[in-house]
Design an enzyme around this catalytic site. Structure first.
Site, PDB file in Angstrom:
ATOM      1  N   VAL A 146       0.872  -1.174   0.000  1.00 27.61           N
ATOM      2  CA  VAL A 146       0.000   0.000   0.000  1.00 27.61           C
ATOM      3  C   VAL A 146       0.909   1.224   0.000  1.00 27.61           C
ATOM      4  O   VAL A 146       1.740   1.384   0.886  1.00 27.61           O
ATOM      5  CB  VAL A 146      -0.943   0.059   1.221  1.00 27.61           C
ATOM      6  CG1 VAL A 146      -1.878   1.276   1.103  1.00 27.61           C
ATOM      7  CG2 VAL A 146      -1.766  -1.210   1.350  1.00 27.61           C
ATOM      8  N   GLU A 147       0.753   2.078  -1.006  1.00 27.56           N
ATOM      9  CA  GLU A 147       1.532   3.303  -1.072  1.00 27.56           C
ATOM     10  C   GLU A 147       0.790   4.410  -0.336  1.00 27.56           C
ATOM     11  O   GLU A 147      -0.317   4.794  -0.735  1.00 27.56           O
ATOM     12  CB  GLU A 147       1.769   3.707  -2.524  1.00 27.56           C
ATOM     13  CG  GLU A 147       2.615   2.711  -3.301  1.00 27.56           C
ATOM     14  CD  GLU A 147       2.748   3.073  -4.765  1.00 27.56           C
ATOM     15  OE1 GLU A 147       3.885   3.204  -5.233  1.00 27.56           O
ATOM     16  OE2 GLU A 147       1.698   3.227  -5.435  1.00 27.56           O
ATOM     17  N   VAL A 148       1.367   4.896   0.731  1.00 21.55           N
ATOM     18  CA  VAL A 148       0.782   6.003   1.499  1.00 21.55           C
ATOM     19  C   VAL A 148       1.471   7.281   1.036  1.00 21.55           C
ATOM     20  O   VAL A 148       2.667   7.467   1.252  1.00 21.55           O
ATOM     21  CB  VAL A 148       0.965   5.786   3.016  1.00 21.55           C
ATOM     22  CG1 VAL A 148       0.479   7.004   3.795  1.00 21.55           C
ATOM     23  CG2 VAL A 148       0.213   4.525   3.455  1.00 21.55           C
TER      24      VAL A 148
END
Length: 317
Positions: free
Chosen positions: A151-153
């Protein structure tokens, strides 16, 4: 950090439905909205199809497939119940701007609002967030979210540190591998990497250098498994002999040749012309043949489950 018990999923396409399954598998209550006429039935069918895989991965003790509520076309009457929002609307700037403004106005100000946007930075669609735009950020998964750990935050320049921390902690609690992208760039990181590799793959196949089948074999029998274990940078450091100078040594050794390869790639970049698209599509169609996409997805997902089990075991040793 606010305790997250109820998650709002807005948009139930492939990504939103997959997020819903993941949240349910971890014992969360999920409220779901989508304006599409057949969204509720499609969501139910998708959840039924992926639940056996989620059971195989492992469910939380309080996880139930039925622990969600489809609230209709809008979340309007339910925003106050949410502890976290995962927005999955189409990649349309006007739509996201209006929707994020609504979410910001109706949710409690401490609730983190994450967008699954695959390329649009959140700074481009927070213009109507007048209440607490500092809790908005990107929470971009890799498809399918219920299996792929990444998951790219991606915060915008004014996103609060507390919201970044909440998102990273929340995704980690779901067994994901969240990474903090510190600067907004179009496409973020994973999709940019994918775009570069795929563009060269499209070029090689459309120009007749190799078939689609051989191209896929090239990746799955070399770069794919190696990068799945150690990533490109660590792989290169190991290839250079390890140690503090290994990575630098490899770059210096391969640098001149690599520069020439890149020049050739630029000169023969895939140009998206009808001719190249047709040549590429024909080769991919030949590779696919009569194989069932659903059966390929089943095999892929089963393999991914085992791959990530092995990788998790390796990471803890």
């Amino acid at each position: 950090m606010t305790t997250i018990r109820t998650v709002g999923v807005i948009g139930t396409g492939v990504i939103g439905a997959s997020w819903t399954g993941l949240f349910l598998a971890h014992g969360l209550r999920v409220l779901v909205s989508d304006p599409a006429r057949d969204a509720e039935s499609k969501l139910h069918a998708h959840l039924e199809s992926i639940w056996p895989t989620l059971q195989n991965v492992g469910l939380a003790p309080n996880a139930f497939l039925s622990n969600y509520q489809f609230v209709g076309a809008s979340m309007q009457q339910h925003y106050s119940k949410l502890d976290f929002v995962q927005e999955n609307a189409p990649e349309r700037l006007d739509l996201k701007t209006k929707l994020l403004g609504e979410i910001d106005a109706e949710t409690r100000p401490e609730v983190t609002i994450a967008s699954s946007s695959s390329g649009l930075p959140s700074s481009q669609f927070i213009a109507q967030c007048t209440r607490a735009p500092e809790r908005v950020l990107i929470g971009h998964p890799f498809n399918p979210p219920h299996l792929m750990p990444l998951v790219e935050v991606v915060p915008h320049p004014k996103t609060a540190e507390a919201s970044i921390s909440t998102a990273l902690s929340f995704y980690k609690s779901l067994g994901r591998k969240p990474i903090h992208i510190r600067q907004e760039v179009p496409g973020f990181a994973a999709n940019r990497l994918q775009a570069v590799l795929c563009n060269e793959a499209y070029s090689l196949v459309s120009r007749g250098v190799m078939s689609a089948k051989d191209l896929d074999e090239c990746v799955t029998s070399s770069l794919g498994p190696r990068w799945a274990v150690t990533g490109p940078l660590m792989s290169n450091a190991m290839g250079g002999g390890g140690g503090s100078d290994g990575f630098k040594h490899l770059l210096e050794h391969l640098g001149p040749a690599t520069e020439k390869w890149i020049e050739d790639m630029k000169a023969h970049a895939f140009s998206w012309t009808p001719e190249q698209l047709t040549a590429l599509g024909d080769s991919v169609a030949e590779e696919l043949g009569t194989q069932s996409v659903h059966e390929l997805e089943r095999k892929r997902d089963a393999t991914l489950v085992e791959l990530f089990r092995l990788k998790s075991k390796m990471d803890t040793e």
